[in-house]
Design a protein around this motif. Sequence first.
Motif, PDB file in Angstrom:
ATOM      1  N   ALA A 193       0.831  -1.207   0.000  1.00 17.50           N
ATOM      2  CA  ALA A 193       0.000   0.000   0.000  1.00 17.50           C
ATOM      3  C   ALA A 193       0.865   1.256   0.000  1.00 17.50           C
ATOM      4  CB  ALA A 193      -0.923  -0.011   1.215  1.00 17.50           C
ATOM      5  N   TRP A 194       1.944   1.213   0.755  1.00 17.94           N
ATOM      6  CA  TRP A 194       2.881   2.338   0.786  1.00 17.94           C
ATOM      7  C   TRP A 194       3.439   2.598  -0.614  1.00 17.94           C
ATOM      8  CZ3 TRP A 194       8.331   2.239   0.083  1.00 17.94           C
ATOM      9  CH2 TRP A 194       8.984   3.436   0.445  1.00 17.94           C
ATOM     10  N   GLU A 195       3.738   1.535  -1.325  1.00 20.93           N
ATOM     11  CA  GLU A 195       4.224   1.671  -2.692  1.00 20.93           C
ATOM     12  C   GLU A 195       3.127   2.141  -3.633  1.00 20.93           C
ATOM     13  OE1 GLU A 195       7.675  -1.823  -2.617  1.00 20.93           O
ATOM     14  OE2 GLU A 195       5.749  -2.200  -3.584  1.00 20.93           O
ATOM     15  N   TRP A 196       1.915   1.628  -3.435  1.00 19.59           N
ATOM     16  CA  TRP A 196       0.817   1.996  -4.334  1.00 19.59           C
ATOM     17  C   TRP A 196       0.506   3.495  -4.252  1.00 19.59           C
ATOM     18  CZ3 TRP A 196      -1.398  -0.507  -8.237  1.00 19.59           C
ATOM     19  CH2 TRP A 196      -2.529   0.099  -8.811  1.00 19.59           C
ATOM     20  N   ALA A 197       0.640   4.071  -3.067  1.00 18.46           N
ATOM     21  CA  ALA A 197       0.381   5.505  -2.922  1.00 18.46           C
ATOM     22  C   ALA A 197       1.306   6.312  -3.831  1.00 18.46           C
ATOM     23  CB  ALA A 197       0.557   5.925  -1.461  1.00 18.46           C
ATOM     24  N   ARG A 198       2.512   5.807  -4.030  1.00 18.54           N
ATOM     25  CA  ARG A 198       3.429   6.467  -4.957  1.00 18.54           C
ATOM     26  C   ARG A 198       2.924   6.351  -6.385  1.00 18.54           C
ATOM     27  NH1 ARG A 198       9.100   4.094  -6.988  1.00 18.54           N
ATOM     28  NH2 ARG A 198       9.942   5.927  -8.053  1.00 18.54           N
ATOM     29  N   LEU A 199       2.447   5.167  -6.759  1.00 13.44           N
ATOM     30  CA  LEU A 199       1.902   4.996  -8.104  1.00 13.44           C
ATOM     31  C   LEU A 199       0.653   5.853  -8.316  1.00 13.44           C
ATOM     32  CD1 LEU A 199       2.245   1.135  -8.665  1.00 13.44           C
ATOM     33  CD2 LEU A 199       3.892   2.963  -9.147  1.00 13.44           C
ATOM     34  N   ALA A 200      -0.038   6.150  -7.214  1.00 16.59           N
ATOM     35  CA  ALA A 200      -1.235   6.992  -7.298  1.00 16.59           C
ATOM     36  C   ALA A 200      -0.888   8.465  -7.452  1.00 16.59           C
ATOM     37  CB  ALA A 200      -2.103   6.791  -6.063  1.00 16.59           C
ATOM     38  N   GLY A 201       0.397   8.796  -7.264  1.00 14.73           N
ATOM     39  CA  GLY A 201       0.820  10.178  -7.481  1.00 14.73           C
ATOM     40  C   GLY A 201       1.347  10.891  -6.264  1.00 14.73           C
ATOM     41  N   PHE A 202       1.478  10.191  -5.132  1.00 14.54           N
ATOM     42  CA  PHE A 202       1.951  10.825  -3.904  1.00 14.54           C
ATOM     43  C   PHE A 202       3.437  10.552  -3.700  1.00 14.54           C
ATOM     44  CE2 PHE A 202      -2.601  10.164  -2.893  1.00 14.54           C
ATOM     45  CZ  PHE A 202      -2.953  11.486  -2.670  1.00 14.54           C
ATOM     46  N   GLU A 203       4.207  11.606  -3.545  1.00 17.55           N
ATOM     47  CA  GLU A 203       5.627  11.468  -3.218  1.00 17.55           C
ATOM     48  C   GLU A 203       5.879  11.745  -1.738  1.00 17.55           C
ATOM     49  OE1 GLU A 203       7.983  10.313  -5.016  1.00 17.55           O
ATOM     50  OE2 GLU A 203       6.862  10.163  -6.901  1.00 17.55           O
ATOM     51  N   SER A 204       4.953  12.420  -1.092  1.00 18.84           N
ATOM     52  CA  SER A 204       5.107  12.745   0.328  1.00 18.84           C
ATOM     53  C   SER A 204       5.135  11.477   1.171  1.00 18.84           C
ATOM     54  CB  SER A 204       3.957  13.644   0.788  1.00 18.84           C
ATOM     55  OG  SER A 204       3.933  13.745   2.198  1.00 18.84           O
ATOM     56  N   ALA A 205       6.170  11.339   1.998  1.00 22.08           N
ATOM     57  CA  ALA A 205       6.312  10.151   2.842  1.00 22.08           C
ATOM     58  C   ALA A 205       5.153  10.025   3.818  1.00 22.08           C
ATOM     59  CB  ALA A 205       7.639  10.206   3.597  1.00 22.08           C
TER      60      ALA A 205
ATOM     61  N   ALA B 224       2.711   6.384 -14.122  1.00 23.81           N
ATOM     62  CA  ALA B 224       3.419   7.173 -13.102  1.00 23.81           C
ATOM     63  C   ALA B 224       4.842   7.516 -13.536  1.00 23.81           C
ATOM     64  CB  ALA B 224       3.450   6.404 -11.784  1.00 23.81           C
ATOM     65  N   GLY B 225       5.329   6.869 -14.608  1.00 22.86           N
ATOM     66  CA  GLY B 225       6.669   7.152 -15.093  1.00 22.86           C
ATOM     67  C   GLY B 225       7.768   6.559 -14.243  1.00 22.86           C
ATOM     68  N   VAL B 226       7.517   5.401 -13.631  1.00 22.84           N
ATOM     69  CA  VAL B 226       8.528   4.751 -12.785  1.00 22.84           C
ATOM     70  C   VAL B 226       8.764   3.330 -13.295  1.00 22.84           C
ATOM     71  CG1 VAL B 226       7.936   6.127 -10.761  1.00 22.84           C
ATOM     72  CG2 VAL B 226       6.803   3.926 -11.114  1.00 22.84           C
ATOM     73  N   LYS B 227       9.972   2.826 -13.027  1.00 24.16           N
ATOM     74  CA  LYS B 227      10.327   1.482 -13.464  1.00 24.16           C
ATOM     75  C   LYS B 227       9.916   0.438 -12.440  1.00 24.16           C
ATOM     76  CE  LYS B 227      14.233  -1.409 -14.822  1.00 24.16           C
ATOM     77  NZ  LYS B 227      15.712  -1.479 -15.006  1.00 24.16           N
ATOM     78  N   ASP B 228      10.143   0.740 -11.151  1.00 26.52           N
ATOM     79  CA  ASP B 228       9.818  -0.171 -10.056  1.00 26.52           C
ATOM     80  C   ASP B 228       8.867   0.506  -9.087  1.00 26.52           C
ATOM     81  OD1 ASP B 228      11.611  -2.187 -10.994  1.00 26.52           O
ATOM     82  OD2 ASP B 228      13.282  -1.064 -10.105  1.00 26.52           O
ATOM     83  N   SER B 229       8.100  -0.300  -8.351  1.00 29.44           N
ATOM     84  CA  SER B 229       7.168   0.268  -7.387  1.00 29.44           C
ATOM     85  C   SER B 229       7.901   0.923  -6.223  1.00 29.44           C
ATOM     86  CB  SER B 229       6.210  -0.812  -6.861  1.00 29.44           C
ATOM     87  OG  SER B 229       6.929  -1.893  -6.293  1.00 29.44           O
ATOM     88  N   SER B 230       9.117   0.467  -5.919  1.00 24.39           N
ATOM     89  CA  SER B 230       9.992   1.086  -4.924  1.00 24.39           C
ATOM     90  C   SER B 230      11.347   0.402  -5.031  1.00 24.39           C
ATOM     91  CB  SER B 230       9.429   0.938  -3.506  1.00 24.39           C
ATOM     92  OG  SER B 230       9.641  -0.372  -3.004  1.00 24.39           O
ATOM     93  N   ASN B 231      12.248   0.729  -4.112  1.00 26.24           N
ATOM     94  CA  ASN B 231      13.544   0.041  -4.060  1.00 26.24           C
ATOM     95  C   ASN B 231      13.707  -0.677  -2.727  1.00 26.24           C
ATOM     96  OD1 ASN B 231      13.811   2.229  -2.400  1.00 26.24           O
ATOM     97  ND2 ASN B 231      15.666   3.053  -3.357  1.00 26.24           N
ATOM     98  N   LEU B 232      12.594  -1.129  -2.157  1.00 18.68           N
ATOM     99  CA  LEU B 232      12.639  -1.819  -0.871  1.00 18.68           C
ATOM    100  C   LEU B 232      13.440  -3.114  -0.937  1.00 18.68           C
ATOM    101  CD1 LEU B 232       9.015  -1.473   0.587  1.00 18.68           C
ATOM    102  CD2 LEU B 232      11.118  -0.465   1.466  1.00 18.68           C
ATOM    103  N   LEU B 233      13.410  -3.777  -2.090  1.00 20.52           N
ATOM    104  CA  LEU B 233      14.081  -5.064  -2.250  1.00 20.52           C
ATOM    105  C   LEU B 233      15.214  -4.888  -3.253  1.00 20.52           C
ATOM    106  CD1 LEU B 233      10.882  -7.299  -2.600  1.00 20.52           C
ATOM    107  CD2 LEU B 233      12.084  -6.630  -0.501  1.00 20.52           C
TER     108      LEU B 233
END
Length: 272
Positions: free
Chosen positions: A40-52, A230-239
């Motif tokens: 969900a934390w990653e999905w919020a980024r895909l939804a357009g939120f960059e704010s932690a 969203a213009g990103v390659k990965d959902s995050s860099n957690l892994l």
Amino acid sequence: MLKQRIITALILAPLALCGFFLLEGGYFALFIGVVVALGAWEWARLAGFESASIRVGYAVVVAVLLFLLYLLPGLAPWLLVAALLWWLTATWLVLTYPESSDHWSSVLCKLVIGLLILLPAWQGLILLKLAPSGNGLILAVMVLVWGADIGAYFSGKAFGKRKLAPKVSPGKSWEGLYGGLVACLLITAAVGIGRGWSVPEIIFALLCAAIVVLVSVVGDLTESMFKRKAGVKDSSNLLPGHGGVLDRIDSLTAAIPVFALLLWAAKDWGFM
């Protein structure tokens, strides 16, 4: 990059296996809930939120909803049906992208879609775990998805020519899809024969396996579609070396709730 992937896999694989197959009850629900909350934390980024803070807030909302679902198990059937309707819709959205993005471009719509992807996946795993031979069922859906991925990779590499969804994921081909599907059907047939299933049971299992594989592909393509938007390659860099949590579970988020629904159908129709 390869070294990072190997190290990450060596650390995470034992943790994941222990969490999936050794934990029970509330501990299992909590373990899966943590994975889903990270998604969900990653999905919020895909939804357009960059704010932690906003991303953490969305993850907290998802965690609270998971807790409520744990307290209200009677909602499970409705949630799985909602998931089925969503993945049917997602199929159309993927096939008609980028034109379809007009229908889900708002932030609110994307946040709701995140709930339709993440909550049913958690619920489906909880139901599978509670069923007789729960660990076997969880392993079964994972083998179907992994078998499809492996079959698609080798088939696509050897024969891939026609793009499956070039505007969403240019690397995927129809030949890869066919290869993944054949691999899973062979696995299912082998299991059915080995366990002594009747011909109608094997035919039903093959049909269910095909449905699960196809919807898992939609799950993969759906995340790719939102990442592309969203213009990103990965959902995050957690892994490290593997991207994010969603990058690893995107196919399963679609396959698990549909697999759980098919198990219910199998019981109702006398196949179990």
